[in-house]
Design a protein around this motif. Structure first.
Motif, PDB file in Angstrom:
ATOM      1  N   UNK A 121       0.868  -0.953   0.257  1.00  0.00           N
ATOM      2  CA  UNK A 121       0.220   0.032  -0.129  1.00  0.00           C
ATOM      3  C   UNK A 121       1.322   0.954  -0.008  1.00  0.00           C
ATOM      4  N   UNK A 122       0.800   1.506  -1.097  1.00  0.00           N
ATOM      5  CA  UNK A 122       1.348   3.637  -1.100  1.00  0.00           C
ATOM      6  C   UNK A 122       0.656   4.111  -0.338  1.00  0.00           C
ATOM      7  N   UNK A 123       0.999   4.586   1.049  1.00  0.00           N
ATOM      8  CA  UNK A 123       0.353   5.537   1.807  1.00  0.00           C
ATOM      9  C   UNK A 123      -0.224   7.696   1.252  1.00  0.00           C
ATOM     10  N   UNK A 124      -0.805   7.817   1.866  1.00  0.00           N
ATOM     11  CA  UNK A 124      -1.302   9.153   0.951  1.00  0.00           C
ATOM     12  C   UNK A 124      -1.639  10.032   2.475  1.00  0.00           C
ATOM     13  N   UNK A 125      -0.694  11.054   2.414  1.00  0.00           N
ATOM     14  CA  UNK A 125      -1.828  11.686   4.152  1.00  0.00           C
ATOM     15  C   UNK A 125      -1.224  11.343   5.008  1.00  0.00           C
TER      16      UNK A 125
END
Length: 967
Positions: A402-406
């Motif tokens: 999972x590429x995390x955002x924020x």
């Protein structure tokens, strides 16, 4: 001696262990000593063990082991559980080849926790091993079907070492001329590291590259290792890459996942030559890294290079179908320094569990489990997208990166831990999540809250309903597990009866003693085994944060201290997960030590001709050249020849490998001199610890000159043999070698100049270390020492009883044997046409497993009773051997023909004995009930003597069709 306090004795625990572990009662010991003409156990030790090496002052196990009094079994279990409750059992969704699974209760109770399964020996005597052999055929069929490759072995140690074995196969298929191996960078990191360790020692260059960047144009590549699904969960189509590799003359190895293969196109249909992986998620606990059954399947043309054991179908003397270890690969290491593998074991018990898991669920049940895991993962991915995170575009089965955002990864891991989850650390912007059979809708909802940073309105069922399921062209279309065995036992009653039926076809320690020399088949006490099922041991992923494994860490430290004290060495590595791996690791440590001193050219390893076949095989795997050293007529190392060879190779001498007491069952008086010769010429002494059961508390390898030894915990320290595995082979080393103990790429361990890992998990098969730990805790220093003395007593007592009937081949300088002895049967071949194999088969009729046959001397039996067998059982076995000698005498005297007597027809099955016709010159009663005790509890061999040649000519290593069951 200090006075005994009667009140303290009265208040001491009543369930102490030492007198339960040691078989002979005090009055038996006194009578056995009288038979030997001795007054005490110490008097026997003085005659059997050279005074120059005996331990002065007794054994001191140090901190961590009860020393002031002998503890009770119950209190030891309470104490150990308190220690293991320091572990934090969280839900680990780390993946990387390790996944939680449900062990069906019928398999847990009736196989893993059942001594009728875990105390069996390796199936060398196939006639009394038919149950586990059928179970292993089921395992091989399962692996072959799921991988789409026709031939599978009966398991390997773990996925990393299976990949290393596959690399060695590629090298030898290429005739050793192509010495580069390409590894995909998206394989599991521990697999890459284990392959690199193996490759470096044998001069193979490992090139790690992204699959898209792989180049086979250099013409030196023997093979390529790919992972599908890869370590990040992505499912690609490697078919074109495999075709390119094969067109360039390289073999294609695919590491894969059996549960994924219920839904995905198998490696064999992609063009792969070899498939490897782990069967752990088929019902086997995580166990902080093991034991787990790995697998290796390959194309038919590579069968002769297949490592490990292969079970095949043959027939018995009456034409009935029978199973046995097939081909020359049944023990590849018998080729000694010409072997391509040193593997002499398998993970039999775990392979049986995994195979039974497939039998219980069947193909539809396995697909249902796989489809459910995939659907939950798809729901998680859909939810993550709605939360703004990116789980990637590639198809997946059960694992997401999972590429995390924020939010950064540390924050997500902190939230996950707060909710009781371990996720996989990747980098600051990515985390990994791997679901498994234990995952639920509620778990996915909790994970979405972790990534959201709080409650969400997402409905997991609706997310799954709207998710895109499946794998496109990578979807499996071929059938698997079509054999009726995978369709016949889906209710618990059926499986219970099937398990019990197979168990009844195997002779184990629940039936009688198994007196195999050099194999130490002693008591595997129930209190030692109970902790294996505790969640605190069973449910830890090997890569959890170290603070979650505080109990394991404390156990490792205490066990290492105890083993150091027992061996006299400074440091211990618990990583090698088999005796053969311990040999390999110890030699790699020696190699690294020489290299650190600028003497990497030292590459000669001296090995006595009597050594186990794994010794020269391990030496070659560690990059050494083997030079044989002669033995004298008494079975000892010929010191003159040793001096000659050591001087001849002085500039290149790296090591001596020696077994002590000797493979011939004798304490060699010149062991200090032998070690001194090697050190004088710049080498190191590797001591094979197979016979440590004769040394504990009496002498220590580190004191008399060895530099490193491995310990077979499945021998001396009570881990069960499990029908041929699991085992453990830790190494103990002197201080100068400690910096080189093996490390690991994921969890820090080992020395500060560590060699690479030799096992996939940092502490090997960690969970079963608890068995040896419990044994040492309950025995204490005095109990361990007494056990050694009684082991030597039992062997000498049996030798004394049998010496008037058979020659005892080797003895020490004062006429005593060590903990085992060799009976010479060779004169009987000339006098009666009777061979060692005939004795082995006839002993089955008496209810016994044969001793070690024709090793280390052809035509002999090597007997090791251990300390756990009571005098009555020793006498029963001696009575059987004496009775068989009288049967041979009838052949010698012409009462029975040489080719038509009870020994040549043994073993006698129930259908033979109850047949209408009986045209043999001896009564049916002599055939089936040759001694009074046999009738009281007859063990019937399921098949008559097996035709090995037929099995090799007609190689079948998967379940035969059901019409073959008509017999």
């Amino acid at each position: 001696m200090p006075a005994v306090d009667p009140i303290a004795a009265l208040l001491a625990p009543t369930d102490t262990f030492v007198h339960r572990h040691i078989g002979p009662r005090p009055d038996d010991i006194a009578a056995m000593l009288q038979t030997l003409g001795l007054s005490s156990l110490d008097a026997l030790v003085e005659e059997a063990v050279p005074g120059s090496i005996r331990l002065a002052g007794g054994l001191d196990l140090g901190e961590g082991v009860v020393a002031d009094r002998e503890p009770g079994e119950a209190e030891t279990l309470v104490r150990f559980r308190r220690l293991m409750q320091q572990n934090k059992v969280l839900r680990s969704l780390i993946g990387m080849g390790y996944y939680a699974a449900h062990t069906p209760g019928v398999i847990l109770r009736n196989i893993l926790e059942n001594p009728g399964w875990y105390t069996q020996y390796t199936p060398y005597q196939a006639e009394i091993s038919q149950g586990r052999l059928e179970a292993l055929i089921n395992f091989q069929t399962m692996v072959s079907d799921l991988t789409g490759l026709p031939l599978s072995n009966a398991s390997l140690l773990d996925e990393g070492t299976a990949a290393a074995e596959a690399m060695a196969m590629c090298l030898h298929v290429a005739g050793g001329k192509k010495r580069a191996f390409v590894v995909a960078d998206d394989c599991h990191p521990q697999t890459i590291a284990v392959v690199k360790t193996r490759a470096e020692a044998i001069g193979v260059a490992v090139r790690v590259a992204a699959p898209a960047d792989m180049d086979f144009g250099t013409s030196d590549v023997c093979g390529v290792l790919l992972q599908v699904p890869d370590t990040y969960g992505r499912i690609g189509d490697p078919s074109a890459l495999i075709a390119r590799a094969r067109a360039a003359g390289a073999l294609a190895v695919v590491a894969t996942d059996l549960l994924a293969l219920t839904l995905l196109r198998p490696p064999g249909e992609m063009g792969a030559d070899i498939a490897v992986g782990s069967a752990q998620r088929f019902g086997v606990p995580l166990g902080y890294g093991g034991p787990h059954a790995a697998f290796l399947a390959c194309r038919e043309e590579h069968k002769r290079l297949l490592p490990g054991r292969v079970i095949g179908v043959s027939r018995d003397a009456r034409g009935k179908r029978a199973y046995r270890m097939a081909m020359q690969t049944r023990e590849q290491h018998i080729r000694r320094d010409k072997a391509t593998s040193n593997i002499c074991t398998a993970q039999v018990l775990l392979a049986i569990m995994a195979g039974m898991y497939a039998v219980y669920h069947g193909p539809q049940g396995l697909q249902r489990i796989g489809a459910r895991v995939h659907a939950l993962t798809a729901a998680l991915a859909a939810g993550l997208r709605k939360l703004g995170h990116d789980p990637g575009d590639a198809p997946f089965f059960d694992t997401l990166t999972v590429a995390l955002q924020g939010v950064n990864a540390d924050a997500v891991h902190a939230r996950a831990l707060a909710k009781g989850y371990n996720l996989r650390p990747i980098d600051a912007g990515r985390v990994g999540v791997a679901l498994d059979e234990r995952s639920t809708v509620e778990e996915v909802a909790a994970l979405l809250e972790v990534f959201a940073g709080g409650p969400t309105s997402l409905d997991v069922t609706e997310l799954a309903r709207g998710a895109e399921l499946g794998f496109g062209e990578q979807t499996r279309t071929s059938e698997f597990l079509t054999h009726p065995v995978f369709h016949s036992y889906h209710c618990e009653h059926d499986l219970l009866r099937y398990i019990h039926k197979l168990e009844s076809r195997d002779l184990s320690l629940t039936s009688s003693m198994i007196s195999l020399g050099s194999c130490t088949m002693k008591l595997n006490a129930t209190s030692e085994m109970i902790p294996l099922s505790w969640p605190e041991l069973a449910d830890l992923h090997p890569f959890v944060p170290r603070d979650q494994a505080a109990g394991y860490t404390a156990m490792f430290a205490a066990l290492e201290r105890s083993l150091s004290a027992i061996t006299g060495f400074a440091a211990v590595s618990l990583q090698p997960n088999a005796g053969s791996q311990g040999e390999y690791a110890g030699l790699l440590v020696i190699r690294a030590y020489h290299q650190s001193r600028g003497q990497g050219h030292r590459d000669v390893c001296l090995i006595p001709t009597s050594a186990h076949g794994t010794n020269p095989a391990s030496a070659v795997l560690a990059g050494f050249k083997v030079v044989a050293v002669a033995c004298d007529e008494r079975g000892n190392v010929e010191v003159g020849d040793l001096r000659k060879k050591a001087a001849q190779h002085a500039d290149k001498l790296a090591a001596l490998m020696i077994t002590y007491p000797s493979t011939h069952g004798v304490f060699e008086a010149q062991i200090r001199e032998i070690c001194g010769v090697i050190h004088e010429h710049g080498g190191q002494v590797y001591l094979d610890g197979a016979n440590m059961n004769a040394q504990v508390g009496l002498c220590r390898p580190g004191d008399y000159g060895a530099d490193v030894c491995h310990l077979n915990l499945h021998k001396t320290f009570c881990i069960p043999h499990g029908g041929g595995g699991p085992g453990m082979g830790p190494i103990a080393v002197a201080a100068h070698l400690a910096p080189f103990l093996p490390g690991h790429p994921v969890v820090k361990c080992g020395g500060d100049q560590a060699i690479g890992p030799v096992s996939a998990a940092p502490w090997g098969s960690a969970s079963i270390l608890s068995i040896s730990f419990m044994y040492i805790l309950m025995m204490g220093a005095a109990g361990l020492t007494r056990a050694t003395k009684v082991a030597i007593l039992n062997a000498n007592y049996m030798a004394k009883r049998l010496e008037g009937h058979y020659p005892v081949l080797y003895r020490g300088e004062r006429g005593r044997v060590a903990h085992e002895f060799i009976l010479d049967l060779r004169p009987l071949k000339a006098s009666a046409g009777i061979e060692a194999e005939d004795f082995a088969k006839r002993l089955m009729d008496y209810g016994f497993h044969a001793p070690t046959m024709s090793f280390p001397v052809a035509g002999t039996l090597m007997i090791e009773p251990t300390e756990s067998e009571p005098r009555a059982e020793l006498d029963r076995f001696c009575d059987a051997m004496i009775a068989i000698r009288e049967e041979v005498r009838k052949v010698e005297q012409g009462q029975w023909p040489r080719d038509n007597n009870p020994l040549k027809h043994a073993p006698h099955t129930a259908d033979v004995v109850t047949a209408t016709e009986w045209a043999r010159p001896y009564p049916r009663e002599v055939a089936a009930f040759p001694a009074p005790w046999v009738a009281a509890g007859k063990f019937w061999p399921h098949v008559a003597r097996i035709d090995n040649a037929f099995g090799d000519r007609n190689l079948v290593c998967t379940c035969p069709p059901m019409d073959a069951y008509a017999d």
